[in-house]
Design an enzyme around this catalytic site. Structure first.
Site, mmCIF file in Angstrom:
data_model
loop_
_atom_site.group_PDB
_atom_site.id
_atom_site.type_symbol
_atom_site.label_atom_id
_atom_site.label_comp_id
_atom_site.label_asym_id
_atom_site.label_seq_id
_atom_site.Cartn_x
_atom_site.Cartn_y
_atom_site.Cartn_z
ATOM 1 N N CYS A 111 -34.016 37.399 76.443
ATOM 2 C CA CYS A 111 -33.641 36.753 75.181
ATOM 3 C C CYS A 111 -33.738 37.835 74.121
ATOM 4 O O CYS A 111 -34.830 38.263 73.749
ATOM 5 C CB CYS A 111 -34.557 35.587 74.826
ATOM 6 S SG CYS A 111 -34.223 34.955 73.172
ATOM 7 N N CYS A 114 -35.318 36.110 70.450
ATOM 8 C CA CYS A 114 -36.775 36.103 70.301
ATOM 9 C C CYS A 114 -37.390 36.074 71.678
ATOM 10 O O CYS A 114 -37.715 37.112 72.239
ATOM 11 C CB CYS A 114 -37.262 34.975 69.415
ATOM 12 S SG CYS A 114 -36.526 33.358 69.696
ATOM 13 N N SER A 115 -37.523 34.892 72.263
ATOM 14 C CA SER A 115 -38.076 34.836 73.620
ATOM 15 C C SER A 115 -37.707 33.508 74.255
ATOM 16 O O SER A 115 -38.529 32.896 74.930
ATOM 17 C CB SER A 115 -39.581 34.988 73.586
ATOM 18 O OG SER A 115 -40.106 33.962 72.777
ATOM 19 N N CYS A 116 -36.482 33.044 74.013
ATOM 20 C CA CYS A 116 -36.047 31.773 74.574
ATOM 21 C C CYS A 116 -36.154 31.850 76.099
ATOM 22 O O CYS A 116 -35.803 32.866 76.698
ATOM 23 C CB CYS A 116 -34.616 31.472 74.142
ATOM 24 S SG CYS A 116 -34.463 31.408 72.346
#
Lengths: 207, 110
Positions: A111, A114-116
């Site tokens: 991702c 961000c950090s999906c």
């Protein structure tokens, strides 16, 4: 003047949490006083993510796909309702998309936003998934990143990188390891590592 | 990229209790309808990008610092918790920790 946490081992008072922890407590206190949050719901969420949601969920889905062709077809066609039927529901309204590894194509998920991450299937992402290094390099030089993880693919296998978003989160369906024909679904699930479902590992490989 | 080769060590889901708390707080606020998740992700992403300009983020404490900063900004804007409200409450918690005997539960006076 702000007093700093001290280092001695004789604490006359409760140990002062780190500064950001106090900021979080302040937010919680204010929101609770205003009736905007339910503190019990926070505890429940933490318990859920620490103890009940994790890569074992995803591993069960993968093992089932390896043993049930109809399930696999449905999963690849539209994963969200299929995994919801198993109780793995995206609480943030995201869609889950499953991408299948084949001898021709290896898939890897990142991702860059961000950090999906597919929380219902894999839980909270590991630190490296959230690092700038992985987020930048997975797209730019995926084969080198794979090598860092100890994964070397045959020359003929292409690598495709999927960029998750807040709305669409990818899960890799790794290839079933050779020589596992006699294993049960539960035994197969044991071979499915978290990294194999992100695409930075292979099923049955080092976890 | 040493972060990526040390991945085999078992790691806790949340490295610090406050990481878990700020995560849960944000998810709860989303679930109660305070903001949509894609909007949150966009804001959070912008914070990460800004922080990442000056140094490489390792995905640990720095990730949740960015998360907390984003949540504070969102709540300040929507009035859920104004900055002016947060500061004295934070100080009150600090005072409570420093004046509560070690081992006793810490709570605010009111």
């Amino acid at each position: 003047m702000r007093r700093m946490p001290h280092d001695d081992h004789d604490h006359p008072h409760a140990l002062l949490p780190p500064e950001p922890a106090l900021r979080v407590k302040a937010l919680e206190t204010i929101l609770t006083r205003k009736g905007l949050i339910d503190p019990a719901a926070l505890d429940e969420l933490i318990d859920t993510y620490e103890n009940r949601i994790g890569p074992k969920n995803g591993a069960r889905v993968v093992a089932r796909a390896w043993t049930d062709p109809e399930f696999k077809a449905a999963l690849l066609a539209d994963a969200t309702p299929v995994v919801a039927d198993l109780g793995y529901y995206g609480r943030q309204g995201e869609h889950m998309v499953v991408v299948e590894n084949t001898p021709e194509q290896h898939n890897m998920v990142v991702c860059t936003l961000c950090s999906c991450y597919p929380w219902p299937l894999l839980g909270i992402p590991p630190g490296w998934y959230k690092s700038d290094a992985y987020r930048a390099r997975a797209v730019r030089e995926p084969r080198k990143v794979l090598a860092d993880f100890g994964v070397t693919l045959p020359k003929g296998t292409s690598v495709r990188v999927w960029d998750s978003t807040a709305e669409v989160r990818y899960l890799v369906l790794p290839m079933r390891p050779d020589g596992t024909e006699g294993l049960s679904e539960d035994e197969l699930a044991e071979l499915v590592t978290r990294d194999s479902m992100i695409g930075t590992g292979l099923a049955g490989g080092p976890s | 990229m040493s972060d990526c080769v040390t991945h085999s060590a078992p790691e806790p889901v949340f490295a610090e209790p406050w990481h878990a708390q700020v995560f849960a707080l944000t998810v709860h606020l989303n679930e109660t309808g305070r903001f949509a998740w894609p909007d949150w992700a966009e804001r959070f992403s912008a914070t990460l990008k800004r922080h990442g300009l000056s140094r490489e983020l390792d995905g640990g404490d720095d990730y949740f610092y960015a998360w907390l900063e984003t949540l504070e900004a969102v709540l300040d804007e929507d009035g859920g918790a104004l900055r002016g409200e947060v500061s004295p409450v934070k100080d009150a918690w600090e005072e409570a920790y420093l004046t509560t005997p070690h081992g006793a539960p810490v709570s605010l006076g009111r």
